[in-house]
Design a protein around this motif. Structure first.
Motif, PDB file in Angstrom:
ATOM      1  N   THR A   1       0.870  -1.189   0.000  1.00  0.00           N
ATOM      2  CA  THR A   1       0.000   0.000   0.000  1.00  0.00           C
ATOM      3  C   THR A   1       0.897   1.226   0.000  1.00  0.00           C
ATOM      4  OG1 THR A   1      -1.700  -1.165   1.263  1.00  0.00           O
ATOM      5  CG2 THR A   1      -1.847   1.251   1.186  1.00  0.00           C
ATOM      6  N   THR A   2       0.698   2.104  -0.985  1.00  0.00           N
ATOM      7  CA  THR A   2       1.572   3.275  -1.115  1.00  0.00           C
ATOM      8  C   THR A   2       0.920   4.509  -0.493  1.00  0.00           C
ATOM      9  OG1 THR A   2       0.670   3.819  -3.284  1.00  0.00           O
ATOM     10  CG2 THR A   2       2.591   2.381  -3.214  1.00  0.00           C
ATOM     11  N   GLY A   3       1.770   5.495  -0.219  1.00  0.00           N
ATOM     12  CA  GLY A   3       1.293   6.744   0.388  1.00  0.00           C
ATOM     13  C   GLY A   3       1.876   7.949  -0.302  1.00  0.00           C
ATOM     14  N   ARG A   4       2.656   8.751   0.423  1.00  0.00           N
ATOM     15  CA  ARG A   4       3.181  10.003  -0.091  1.00  0.00           C
ATOM     16  C   ARG A   4       4.245   9.773  -1.168  1.00  0.00           C
ATOM     17  NH1 ARG A   4       5.335  12.381   5.383  1.00  0.00           N
ATOM     18  NH2 ARG A   4       5.858  10.166   5.613  1.00  0.00           N
ATOM     19  N   LYS A   5       4.461  10.817  -1.946  1.00  0.00           N
ATOM     20  CA  LYS A   5       5.505  10.823  -2.955  1.00  0.00           C
ATOM     21  C   LYS A   5       6.430  11.990  -2.672  1.00  0.00           C
ATOM     22  CE  LYS A   5       2.712   8.769  -6.642  1.00  0.00           C
ATOM     23  NZ  LYS A   5       1.583   8.415  -5.768  1.00  0.00           N
ATOM     24  N   ALA A   6       7.713  11.776  -2.791  1.00  0.00           N
ATOM     25  CA  ALA A   6       8.689  12.836  -2.495  1.00  0.00           C
ATOM     26  C   ALA A   6       9.929  12.622  -3.348  1.00  0.00           C
ATOM     27  CB  ALA A   6       9.057  12.834  -1.008  1.00  0.00           C
ATOM     28  N   GLY A   7      10.118  13.463  -4.379  1.00  0.00           N
ATOM     29  CA  GLY A   7      11.336  13.449  -5.174  1.00  0.00           C
ATOM     30  C   GLY A   7      11.651  12.119  -5.816  1.00  0.00           C
ATOM     31  N   GLY A   8      10.706  11.476  -6.446  1.00  0.00           N
ATOM     32  CA  GLY A   8      10.946  10.198  -7.120  1.00  0.00           C
ATOM     33  C   GLY A   8      10.805   9.004  -6.205  1.00  0.00           C
ATOM     34  N   LEU A   9      10.624   9.212  -4.927  1.00  0.00           N
ATOM     35  CA  LEU A   9      10.432   8.127  -3.972  1.00  0.00           C
ATOM     36  C   LEU A   9       8.954   8.004  -3.647  1.00  0.00           C
ATOM     37  CD1 LEU A   9      13.389   8.780  -1.499  1.00  0.00           C
ATOM     38  CD2 LEU A   9      13.336   7.216  -3.450  1.00  0.00           C
ATOM     39  N   VAL A  10       8.559   6.768  -3.315  1.00  0.00           N
ATOM     40  CA  VAL A  10       7.174   6.493  -2.957  1.00  0.00           C
ATOM     41  C   VAL A  10       7.171   5.833  -1.583  1.00  0.00           C
ATOM     42  CG1 VAL A  10       5.065   5.261  -3.573  1.00  0.00           C
ATOM     43  CG2 VAL A  10       6.492   6.238  -5.369  1.00  0.00           C
ATOM     44  N   GLU A  11       6.273   6.344  -0.722  1.00  0.00           N
ATOM     45  CA  GLU A  11       6.174   5.780   0.625  1.00  0.00           C
ATOM     46  C   GLU A  11       5.375   4.483   0.565  1.00  0.00           C
ATOM     47  OE1 GLU A  11       4.843   7.160   5.128  1.00  0.00           O
ATOM     48  OE2 GLU A  11       3.920   8.123   3.378  1.00  0.00           O
ATOM     49  N   VAL A  12       5.877   3.461   1.274  1.00  0.00           N
ATOM     50  CA  VAL A  12       5.187   2.174   1.380  1.00  0.00           C
ATOM     51  C   VAL A  12       4.620   2.089   2.791  1.00  0.00           C
ATOM     52  CG1 VAL A  12       5.402  -0.317   1.288  1.00  0.00           C
ATOM     53  CG2 VAL A  12       6.677   1.100  -0.328  1.00  0.00           C
TER      54      VAL A  12
ATOM     55  N   GLY B   1       3.305  -3.805   3.792  1.00  0.00           N
ATOM     56  CA  GLY B   1       3.828  -4.830   2.887  1.00  0.00           C
ATOM     57  C   GLY B   1       5.328  -4.962   2.892  1.00  0.00           C
ATOM     58  N   LEU B   2       6.102  -4.008   3.449  1.00  0.00           N
ATOM     59  CA  LEU B   2       7.558  -4.069   3.466  1.00  0.00           C
ATOM     60  C   LEU B   2       8.085  -3.753   4.849  1.00  0.00           C
ATOM     61  CD1 LEU B   2       8.592  -2.290   0.127  1.00  0.00           C
ATOM     62  CD2 LEU B   2       8.593  -4.746   0.620  1.00  0.00           C
ATOM     63  N   LYS B   3       9.346  -4.171   5.055  1.00  0.00           N
ATOM     64  CA  LYS B   3      10.058  -3.847   6.280  1.00  0.00           C
ATOM     65  C   LYS B   3      11.351  -3.146   5.913  1.00  0.00           C
ATOM     66  CE  LYS B   3       8.306  -7.887   8.802  1.00  0.00           C
ATOM     67  NZ  LYS B   3       8.688  -9.146   9.525  1.00  0.00           N
ATOM     68  N   GLU B   4      11.831  -2.352   6.845  1.00  0.00           N
ATOM     69  CA  GLU B   4      13.085  -1.636   6.611  1.00  0.00           C
ATOM     70  C   GLU B   4      14.219  -2.649   6.440  1.00  0.00           C
ATOM     71  OE1 GLU B   4      15.771   1.974   8.589  1.00  0.00           O
ATOM     72  OE2 GLU B   4      14.056   1.105   9.674  1.00  0.00           O
ATOM     73  N   GLY B   5      15.065  -2.412   5.421  1.00  0.00           N
ATOM     74  CA  GLY B   5      16.209  -3.266   5.164  1.00  0.00           C
ATOM     75  C   GLY B   5      15.984  -4.311   4.102  1.00  0.00           C
TER      76      GLY B   5
END
Length: 609
Positions: A569-580, A583-587
């Protein structure tokens, strides 16, 4: 036969197995095509080829946080123009979209009653001014008469003292000459007093004639009002004709009096005040004559409601004129009595001076000495009485002050009536555009009820509602981005006001944002304002790592040497990056290239990390 049947059965079973296998392979191909994957044969790869991929590590980073709130665009200056009084709308001079200037008339209410009130207040002012004028005249007369009485009393006392001195000491030639001169002066004063009595008789007669004229005018006004209210009869028309003839006769008498006294006024024989009263009587007679003519005309044409109200006002004015005329009669009678008394006093003074001259010429006897002493005593008493009578001047002065106060009160009532009349004319408070017209002719306006809405098109603002949970991050002067969907434009605005109280129902605050000049911008449009609410951390991946299948979004996660599909599930967008968000974990490692060629569980070789 049996072998043939078994052979057929086997053939059918073999055919069904082949169909099932083909259908299974077709389903696999359809799923691969639906998911964006291509079979290895189409990619030019063999089943044993291993794709090379680039991966990045999922990181938690801090990015600016924004919040968007919606609102409505309004003019910075808006006025719901309303009435301060209740009244019927008779005219609306503007339409929606019209440009107006400050002070331009927008709506007109019925002002007939207010006009009648103004006329009544004006009549009250005129009546009070007339009464004040008469009071000032009476004060001046009283003051002059009081001073004259005191001077005469002192003169008589001096004469009595001189006479007493003469009868005691005898007379010389000079004293005889003085006695002769005193007699001549006393005789002249006696003649002036007689002329003054004649003038007073004329003034009294004119004042009484003025009462008759005022009574006739009042009766005519009452008859006119009655005729207006009840309708006309033949005898009423006859009375109107008689009133017209009487008014014409009164006018002729007033004109003749004016013509007779005008030369006397020019020669200075009569006072200016007396001539002014004659002029006033002439003007009154002319007005009565014109009123009688108008009454005859009205009998023939009929009356309107405002004419009936004017007739009622005429009755009130006629009553005031009658009171003034009666007051003039009282003043004239007082002046006549005073002038008769002055004549008697002048006559007595003449006799006394003649007696004094006789004493001067003949010498005094003991009896004459006693008479002279008695005269001195009487003169002293007369002086005391004249000084005591001077207090009537204070009474007259107090009446003048009272009438002056009543005049100020009448002026205040007139000003109030004029202000109320001005409320019937609704004007634009500033230059702008008519945004809404709330009434039409025939509607009833009441205090506080909007009649016309006027806006200033030179400046607009966006009013947005901000929840109480976010209001702490909103600052005055802050620059915000405003999107206007109807115009397909985004502009920069600035916060200039935060309403300090929240809506108790929605728990939101109103924030006002000043907007720049934008062509075609209008009040009522929808707008979205984006606020900066601080910074927050989140898990971000490159936007090219996200794959999409219909409404689903996901990434390929590499674990050891295998790529697995992961729905996110995505959220904000910032400079070519998309917030998840989920569904994912850091690392974790996600594929950033060639995701369209991968399938769930594909073996991969990481070439760049």
């Amino acid at each position: 036969m049996r072998r043939t049947a078994l052979g057929l059965i086997g053939l059918v079973a073999l055919s069904l197995f082949a169909i099932a296998v083909g259908y299974r392979e077709a389903l696999k191909r359809d799923f691969a095509f639906a998911s964006g994957e291509k079979p290895p044969s189409e990619l030019g790869l063999s089943e044993e080829a291993v794709p090379q991929v680039e991966v990045v590590k999922v990181r938690a980073i801090e990015v600016p946080e924004h919040q968007t709130f919606v609102g409505t665009i309004n003019a910075s200056l808006t006025a719901d123009v309303s009435s301060k009084i209740m009244g019927k709308v008779v005219a609306v001079y503007v339409r929606e979209g019209d440009r107006v200037k400050a002070g331009q008339v927008l709506v007109q209410l019925d002002n007939s009653d207010l006009l009648a009130q103004v006329r009544q207040a004006q009549a009250a002012v005129e009546a009070t001014k007339a009464a004040l004028s008469q009071a000032l005249i009476a004060l001046n007369i009283q003051r002059t008469q009081s001073q004259t009485r005191i001077e005469q009393a002192r003169s008589e006392l001096n004469q009595a003292l001189e006479q007493l001195s003469l009868v005691r000491e005898g007379a010389r030639r000079q004293e005889k000459a003085q006695a002769d001169e005193a007699v001549r002066q006393a005789y002249a004063a006696y003649e002036r007093a007689k002329e003054a009595v004649k003038m007073a008789e004329v003034e009294l007669q004119q004042a009484r004639e003025g009462v008759k004229q005022a009574e006739a005018a009042l009766e005519a006004a009452r008859q006119q009002l009655s005729m207006m209210q009840e309708g006309f009869r033949k005898q009423q028309k006859a009375q109107a004709e008689a009133a017209l003839r009487q008014a014409e006769a009164n006018l002729k008498v007033a004109q003749a009096t004016y013509d007779r006294f005008k030369p006397l006024a020019e020669q200075g024989v009569i006072t200016k005040q007396k001539f002014d009263e004659i002029v006033l009587q002439l003007e009154s007679a002319k007005a009565q004559y014109e009123a009688a003519k108008a009454q005859m005309s009205l009998m023939q044409e009929g009356f309107r409601p405002q004419e009936i109200r004017q007739a009622e006002e005429n009755v009130k004015q006629a009553e005031v004129a009658l009171r003034i005329a009666k007051e003039r009669v009282k003043l004239a009678e007082t002046a006549y009595r005073e002038r008769v008394a002055a004549l008697k006093q002048a006559e007595a003074s003449l006799r006394a001076t003649e007696q004094q001259r006789e004493i001067v010429y003949e010498g005094a006897r003991q009896q004459e000495i006693r008479q002279a002493e008695e005269r001195v005593k009487q003169a002293r008493e007369g002086l005391k009485m004249a000084l005591a009578a001077a207090k009537e001047v204070d009474i007259k002065a107090e009446q003048v002050r009272l009438l002056q106060a009543q005049l100020r009160q009448a002026y205040a009532a007139l000003e109030t009536a004029q202000v109320q009349l001005s409320y019937a004319t609704i004007k634009a408070p500033f230059s702008g555009i008519v945004a809404k017209r709330h009434v039409d002719p025939g509607d009833m306006a009441s205090p506080g009820m909007p009649l016309v809405t006027v806006i200033d098109p030179s400046s607009f603002r966006l009013d947005v509602t901000v929840p109480e949970s976010h209001i702490k991050s909103v600052r005055l002067g802050e620059k915000v981005s405003v999107a206007i969907d109807a115009l397909n434009k985004t502009v920069d605005g600035r916060i200039y006001e935060i309403v300090p109280s929240a809506d108790p129902t929605s728990r939101t605050f109103i924030v006002k944002i000043r907007l720049p000049q934008v062509k075609s911008l209008m009040a009522g449009l929808f707008g979205r304002a984006t606020f900066s609410t601080g910074k927050s951390k989140g898990l971000f991946v490159p936007g090219r790592a996200i794959w999409r299948e219909g409404s689903l979004e996901g990434v390929f996660v590499v674990e050891k040497d295998t790529a697995f599909k992961r729905i996110v599930t995505t959220g904000r967008k910032a400079g070519g990056l998309v917030e998840v968000l989920t569904g994912l974990k850091e690392g974790e490692l996600v594929v950033v290239n060639g995701t369209g060629k991968l399938r769930d569980g594909t073996k991969v070789r990481v070439v760049k990390h």
